[in-house]
Design a protein around this motif. Structure first.
Motif, PDB file in Angstrom:
ATOM      1  N   GLU A  37     -37.865 -24.072 -35.021  1.00  0.00           N
ATOM      2  CA  GLU A  37     -37.416 -25.455 -34.802  1.00  0.00           C
ATOM      3  C   GLU A  37     -38.480 -26.186 -33.983  1.00  0.00           C
ATOM      4  OE1 GLU A  37     -34.699 -28.465 -35.307  1.00  0.00           O
ATOM      5  OE2 GLU A  37     -34.208 -26.415 -35.908  1.00  0.00           O
ATOM      6  N   PRO A  38     -38.974 -27.347 -34.460  1.00  0.00           N
ATOM      7  CA  PRO A  38     -40.002 -28.049 -33.685  1.00  0.00           C
ATOM      8  C   PRO A  38     -39.431 -28.515 -32.335  1.00  0.00           C
ATOM      9  CG  PRO A  38     -39.257 -29.411 -35.512  1.00  0.00           C
ATOM     10  CD  PRO A  38     -38.604 -28.068 -35.670  1.00  0.00           C
ATOM     11  N   VAL A  39     -40.226 -28.342 -31.296  1.00  0.00           N
ATOM     12  CA  VAL A  39     -39.795 -28.800 -29.972  1.00  0.00           C
ATOM     13  C   VAL A  39     -40.146 -30.283 -29.868  1.00  0.00           C
ATOM     14  CG1 VAL A  39     -40.115 -28.526 -27.482  1.00  0.00           C
ATOM     15  CG2 VAL A  39     -40.200 -26.515 -28.988  1.00  0.00           C
ATOM     16  N   PRO A  40     -39.131 -31.130 -29.655  1.00  0.00           N
ATOM     17  CA  PRO A  40     -39.443 -32.556 -29.573  1.00  0.00           C
ATOM     18  C   PRO A  40     -40.327 -32.862 -28.362  1.00  0.00           C
ATOM     19  CG  PRO A  40     -37.068 -32.184 -29.761  1.00  0.00           C
ATOM     20  CD  PRO A  40     -37.709 -30.863 -29.469  1.00  0.00           C
ATOM     21  N   VAL A  41     -41.418 -33.568 -28.621  1.00  0.00           N
ATOM     22  CA  VAL A  41     -42.329 -33.977 -27.548  1.00  0.00           C
ATOM     23  C   VAL A  41     -41.836 -35.326 -27.042  1.00  0.00           C
ATOM     24  CG1 VAL A  41     -44.726 -34.601 -27.010  1.00  0.00           C
ATOM     25  CG2 VAL A  41     -44.253 -32.791 -28.668  1.00  0.00           C
ATOM     26  N   SER A  91     -39.011 -43.585 -31.504  1.00  0.00           N
ATOM     27  CA  SER A  91     -39.606 -42.401 -32.140  1.00  0.00           C
ATOM     28  C   SER A  91     -41.055 -42.695 -32.510  1.00  0.00           C
ATOM     29  CB  SER A  91     -38.813 -42.030 -33.386  1.00  0.00           C
ATOM     30  OG  SER A  91     -39.055 -42.975 -34.405  1.00  0.00           O
ATOM     31  N   ALA A  92     -41.841 -41.623 -32.605  1.00  0.00           N
ATOM     32  CA  ALA A  92     -43.244 -41.759 -33.005  1.00  0.00           C
ATOM     33  C   ALA A  92     -43.332 -42.376 -34.395  1.00  0.00           C
ATOM     34  CB  ALA A  92     -43.936 -40.403 -32.972  1.00  0.00           C
ATOM     35  N   ARG A  93     -42.324 -42.107 -35.231  1.00  0.00           N
ATOM     36  CA  ARG A  93     -42.318 -42.672 -36.595  1.00  0.00           C
ATOM     37  C   ARG A  93     -42.137 -44.184 -36.551  1.00  0.00           C
ATOM     38  NH1 ARG A  93     -38.984 -38.999 -40.831  1.00  0.00           N
ATOM     39  NH2 ARG A  93     -40.170 -40.240 -42.293  1.00  0.00           N
ATOM     40  N   GLU A  94     -41.305 -44.668 -35.613  1.00  0.00           N
ATOM     41  CA  GLU A  94     -41.139 -46.122 -35.468  1.00  0.00           C
ATOM     42  C   GLU A  94     -42.451 -46.756 -35.021  1.00  0.00           C
ATOM     43  OE1 GLU A  94     -37.219 -47.641 -33.554  1.00  0.00           O
ATOM     44  OE2 GLU A  94     -37.432 -45.568 -32.883  1.00  0.00           O
ATOM     45  N   CYS A 109     -41.094 -41.560 -27.651  1.00  0.00           N
ATOM     46  CA  CYS A 109     -41.752 -42.214 -26.528  1.00  0.00           C
ATOM     47  C   CYS A 109     -40.659 -42.849 -25.689  1.00  0.00           C
ATOM     48  CB  CYS A 109     -42.759 -43.254 -26.992  1.00  0.00           C
ATOM     49  SG  CYS A 109     -43.662 -43.947 -25.599  1.00  0.00           S
ATOM     50  N   LEU A 110     -40.621 -42.484 -24.411  1.00  0.00           N
ATOM     51  CA  LEU A 110     -39.619 -43.012 -23.498  1.00  0.00           C
ATOM     52  C   LEU A 110     -40.282 -44.034 -22.595  1.00  0.00           C
ATOM     53  CD1 LEU A 110     -36.608 -42.561 -22.774  1.00  0.00           C
ATOM     54  CD2 LEU A 110     -37.385 -41.027 -20.978  1.00  0.00           C
TER      55      LEU A 110
END
Length: 146
Positions: A37-41, A91-94, A109-110
């Protein structure tokens, strides 16, 4: 006794009321025994805001670096009434749109709003009744000026 109730018929035929249950409950291990499972960065980015910007709202351009992807100018909308520490997640996708590589699909990104120091002292009015008497006093003052 189902009288055309599509949900009841579906439940009777498939044994579930969720038609997508089977599709989404298959885990990654089912396809690939070495699946991880990818760890969310989470990228943290502080956004400096003046008291006025937090009061009335503002648009800020914030530079975000997505590792291995590039640097992006992100427009952050500060909503009126936000305070120090307010967080906005994107999200990085946004942010990166089509140029976002698959390994960053879960990257977030927070944006953390930081109120810049100011020389103003705020008067705290705790009871809402005080507001009514103040606005009434202002109304009386305005009337007297005529």
């Amino acid at each position: 006794g189902m009288n055309g109730n599509s949900d009841a018929i579906f439940m009777r035929v498939f044994g579930t009321d969720n038609p997508f249950q089977e599709v989404f409950q298959v885990s990654g291990e089912f396809f690939d025994p070495h699946y991880v499972e990818p760890v969310p960065v989470v990228l943290h980015k502080e956004v400096d805001c003046t008291l006025e910007e937090m009061c009335v709202g503002a648009l800020k351009i914030v530079e975000v670096v997505i590792p291995g992807t590039g640097t992006f100018d992100v427009t952050v909308e500060i909503k009126p009434g936000w305070t120090d520490g307010t967080e906005l997640s994107m999200s990085a996708r946004e942010i990166a749109q089509e140029s976002c590589p698959k390994e960053h699909y879960t990257t977030k990104c927070l944006f953390i709003m930081r109120q810049l120091p100011h020389d103003l002292s705020l008067i705290h009015i705790s009871e809402p009744t005080r507001l009514l008497s103040i606005s009434y006093a202002v109304f009386c003052l305005k009337k007297k000026k005529k």
